[in-house]
Design an enzyme around this catalytic site. Structure first.
Site, PDB file in Angstrom:
ATOM      1  N   GLU A   1      36.106  82.014  56.607  1.00 42.24           N
ATOM      2  CA  GLU A   1      35.338  81.185  57.526  1.00 42.24           C
ATOM      3  C   GLU A   1      34.190  80.467  56.816  1.00 42.24           C
ATOM      4  O   GLU A   1      33.930  79.297  57.073  1.00 42.24           O
ATOM      5  CB  GLU A   1      34.776  82.032  58.682  1.00 42.24           C
ATOM      6  CG  GLU A   1      35.831  82.454  59.685  1.00 42.24           C
ATOM      7  CD  GLU A   1      36.531  81.266  60.332  1.00 42.24           C
ATOM      8  OE1 GLU A   1      35.905  80.215  60.488  1.00 42.24           O
ATOM      9  OE2 GLU A   1      37.717  81.401  60.664  1.00 42.24           O
TER      10      GLU A   1
ATOM     11  N   TYR B   1      29.141  80.283  65.703  1.00 43.75           N
ATOM     12  CA  TYR B   1      30.557  80.049  65.469  1.00 43.75           C
ATOM     13  C   TYR B   1      31.184  81.162  64.622  1.00 43.75           C
ATOM     14  O   TYR B   1      32.210  81.744  64.994  1.00 43.75           O
ATOM     15  CB  TYR B   1      30.776  78.674  64.785  1.00 43.75           C
ATOM     16  CG  TYR B   1      32.131  78.620  64.169  1.00 43.75           C
ATOM     17  CD1 TYR B   1      33.254  78.438  64.976  1.00 43.75           C
ATOM     18  CD2 TYR B   1      32.316  78.831  62.807  1.00 43.75           C
ATOM     19  CE1 TYR B   1      34.528  78.472  64.438  1.00 43.75           C
ATOM     20  CE2 TYR B   1      33.572  78.866  62.262  1.00 43.75           C
ATOM     21  CZ  TYR B   1      34.679  78.685  63.078  1.00 43.75           C
ATOM     22  OH  TYR B   1      35.935  78.732  62.550  1.00 43.75           O
TER      23      TYR B   1
ATOM     24  N   ASP C   1      34.330  75.260  67.078  1.00 42.79           N
ATOM     25  CA  ASP C   1      34.125  74.450  65.866  1.00 42.79           C
ATOM     26  C   ASP C   1      34.481  73.000  66.228  1.00 42.79           C
ATOM     27  O   ASP C   1      34.790  72.701  67.388  1.00 42.79           O
ATOM     28  CB  ASP C   1      34.960  74.995  64.693  1.00 42.79           C
ATOM     29  CG  ASP C   1      36.453  74.777  64.884  1.00 42.79           C
ATOM     30  OD1 ASP C   1      36.861  74.392  66.006  1.00 42.79           O
ATOM     31  OD2 ASP C   1      37.202  74.967  63.920  1.00 42.79           O
TER      32      ASP C   1
END
Ligand code: SF4
Length: 349
Positions: free
Chosen positions: A33, A116, A134
């Site tokens: 990520e 996020y 996102d």
């Protein structure tokens, strides 16, 4: 419910086979990520593989030096992300004895992990009911539900979070979140989305109202700052002068060359610049302009001019940040991309 069902169905038939899919290891998910933030999958994939190979566990990562992390990170940009990762890894090693937290409430307290990322890690690793938002998800929601509030405004964020939260209820969070992200990345793309083959086109607000190219709406960003960097390339035998960049500016802790920043572009103010160099480095100094590059960052446009500087009379060693290194040592130091590109295109001898 049709929206979620269709998105998940589409995902199961179309998802890419990516190495961080199908794992619930929070460390691996975190690695992917952070690397993929503002980076395309094709560009981030080799970085992900290299990081996981070098540091297979959070404990191994936490034991790395900043120079090692920045070196592996080199070329990805946004170097604070790499530095924050090391900080986070050390924090997890100390506070959680190397066991990566998986709950949103613990993750959000860690440096470099925002809403996020905390939602992504907690939902992918432990199926926590947290929706991810996102750029891909914002786009799908804005188009399908016809939301015109800017996605980067406070009210827009609130509206999207509430909608996303209501949509995830009753879903399997890890699958649904990955499904909507992948749907945005592959089907509902920013430019030329594949509406003709889209399974939810009949209920898509943007498709029905000819707003596909209008949504999502974004508020105008601040004007970019323009800067002029003049790098002095000083070579002595097989050694070269490098400069360790200070905190408080871009590329902190990375290595570049001695730098003079000016208000004007060298190509427009050559005479002034050369006179200033002679005043600073002695009349005998010779200055040979090398290449000029335009380098774009999110909030800055930098015109980078390289010069070969010879016959100068100044002791750069008085500056603690500037030192001589061999060309092979230079190879090992973390550098901004513009410096790496210069070195590989220009044979320093
Ligand atoms: S119809 Fe087009 S705009 Fe609407 S969700 Fe599908 S791909 Fe996106």
């Amino acid at each position: 419910m049709a929206f979620q069902t269709e998105i998940v169905k589409w995902y199961l038939n179309n998802k890419r086979d990516l190495p961080w899919r199908g794992t619930n290891d929070a460390y691996v998910i975190w690695l992917s990520e952070i690397i993929l933030q503002q980076t395309r999958v094709e560009q981030g994939l080799p970085y992900f593989n290299r990081f996981l190979e070098s540091y297979p566990t959070i404990t191994a990562f936490a034991a790395a030096t900043e120079t090692q992390i920045l070196k592996l990170w080199q070329g990805l940009g946004y170097y604070s992300r790499g530095r924050n990762m090391l900080y986070t890894a050390k924090q997890i090693q100390e506070l959680y004895d190397g066991k990566f937290p998986t709950s949103y409430s613990e993750l959000i307290k860690l440096k470099g992990i925002g809403d996020y990322t905390a939602a992504a890690i907690s939902s992918f690793s432990s199926n926590e009911m947290k929706p991810v938002l996102d750029g891909n998800v914002f786009r799908v929601l804005a188009r399908y539900f016809g939301i015109e509030t800017p996605i980067n405004s406070t009210s827009g964020k609130k509206q999207f979070i509430e909608l996303a939260q209501s949509l995830i209820l009753g879903q399997e969070p890890s699958v649904y979140n990955q499904a909507i992200m992948e749907f945005g990345a592959l089907q509902c793309k920013p430019k030329s989305p594949s509406c003709a083959t889209c399974p939810i086109q009949s209920d898509c607000f943007a498709r029905k109202n000819d707003l596909v190219n209008v949504l999502p709406v974004k508020e105008k960003k601040l004007k970019k700052r323009t800067r002029y960097f003049n790098y002095l390339v000083c070579v002595n035998g097989d050694e070269i002068l490098v400069n360790k960049r200070n905190p408080g500016d871009i590329w902190q802790e990375l290595y570049d060359f001695p730098l003079i920043e000016t208000d004007d572009n060298y190509l427009e103010a050559q005479e002034q610049f050369l006179t200033m160099l002679k005043n600073n480095f002695g009349n005998t100094c010779t200055v040979t302009p090398l290449e000029q590059k335009k380098h774009l960052l999110t909030h800055q446009t930098i015109y980078v001019q390289f010069f070969a500087l010879d016959n100068y009379i100044i002791n750069f060693n008085q500056n603690a940040e500037i030192k001589w290194v061999s060309l092979s040592e230079l190879d090992e130091l973390p550098q901004p991309k513009v410096i790496t590109n210069f070195i590989s295109s220009y044979s320093v001898n």
